[in-house]
Enzyme design. Structure first.
Site, short mmCIF file in Angstrom:
data_model
loop_
_atom_site.label_atom_id
_atom_site.label_comp_id
_atom_site.label_asym_id
_atom_site.label_seq_id
_atom_site.Cartn_x
_atom_site.Cartn_y
_atom_site.Cartn_z
N VAL A 44 -3.95 5.37 0.96
CA VAL A 44 -3.43 6.62 0.38
C VAL A 44 -3.56 7.74 1.41
O VAL A 44 -2.62 8.53 1.63
CB VAL A 44 -4.19 6.97 -0.93
CG1 VAL A 44 -3.72 8.31 -1.47
CG2 VAL A 44 -4.02 5.87 -1.97
N CYS A 45 -4.71 7.80 2.07
CA CYS A 45 -4.94 8.85 3.09
C CYS A 45 -3.90 8.75 4.21
O CYS A 45 -3.45 9.78 4.74
CB CYS A 45 -6.33 8.71 3.69
SG CYS A 45 -7.66 8.84 2.51
N THR A 46 -3.54 7.54 4.58
CA THR A 46 -2.54 7.35 5.64
C THR A 46 -1.23 8.03 5.25
O THR A 46 -0.62 8.77 6.04
CB THR A 46 -2.34 5.84 5.90
OG1 THR A 46 -3.59 5.29 6.31
CG2 THR A 46 -1.28 5.58 6.95
#
Ligand code: BEZ
Length: 211
Positions: A44-46
């Site tokens: 998700v952070c990517t």
């Protein structure tokens, strides 16, 4: 201690992907967005970091500097940035704080132990030119943020910082705004020359004043 609306945004020194910084000095008189991520090399952070990189021009238009944070070292952030570019097509174009000792995360209450003892949650702090906290958001690790919403609230807090107005539900930049109740009708006639419509005595709507 939580960092709440109206508080001074704590200053700190940190290592980042763009070298060491002292936060207030780096920020200067701009607006700033400080946002945290649970961990490097997570899916998700990517997607989030790529999304923010693509909005660089929008943040610049709003005189706003962006800085990310996660509790991993600089070398890890730098390696991860290659993956972010591969996946999203965007190079991370803002500094990422390497907060391995969780100093900044603890200062800004980004670790919520009942969510995770070790990872930061998805915090967003909007900080004004006066270094005061203007807005906070907290999302769980499992939910990626909507950065169109971050731009929308930035438009609202920047507008309401300089005009005696508030923005209604779902407001978008350019739409009508609400005159704050503290302004009398008599004063409102002077301050808002485009006029206003009183839907209720306490709900007076006027065209956006800085348009
Ligand atoms: C993610 O960024 O994909 C993520 C990170 C921590 C927990 C769950 C998801």
């Amino acid at each position: 201690m939580p960092v709440r609306l109206g508080d001074d945004a704590p200053d700190f020194e940190a290592q980042t992907t763009q070298g060491p910084i002292r936060f207030h000095e780096w920020k200067g008189n701009s607006w700033a967005i400080l946002f945290s991520h649970p961990k490097d090399f997570t899916p998700v952070c990517t997607t989030e970091l790529g999304a923010v990189a693509k909005l660089k021009g929008e943040f610049e238009k709003r005189n706003t500097k962006v800085i990310g944070l996660s509790v991993d070292p600089v070398e890890s952030h730098v390696k991860w940035e290659q993956d972010i570019a591969d996946v999203t097509g965007a190079r991370v174009n803002f500094p990422m704080i390497a907060d391995s000792d969780r100093k900044v995360a603890l200062m800004y209450d980004m670790i919520h132990p009942n969510a995770s003892e070790t990872f930061t949650v998805r915090s967003v702090f909007v900080i004004g030119p006066d270094n005061k906290v203007k807005l906070t958001l907290t999302y769980p690790a499992s939910t990626g943020r909507n950065f169109a919403e971050v731009l929308r609230v930035l438009d609202s807090v920047q507008l309401t910082a300089t005009h005696s107005v508030a923005t209604p539900a779902d407001w978008q930049d350019g739409e009508d705004v609400i005159i704050v109740p503290a302004v009398s009708d008599e004063d409102a006639k002077k301050r808002f020359p485009k006029g206003f419509v009183a839907k209720k005595p306490y709900l007076r709507v006027t065209p956006q004043p800085n348009r």
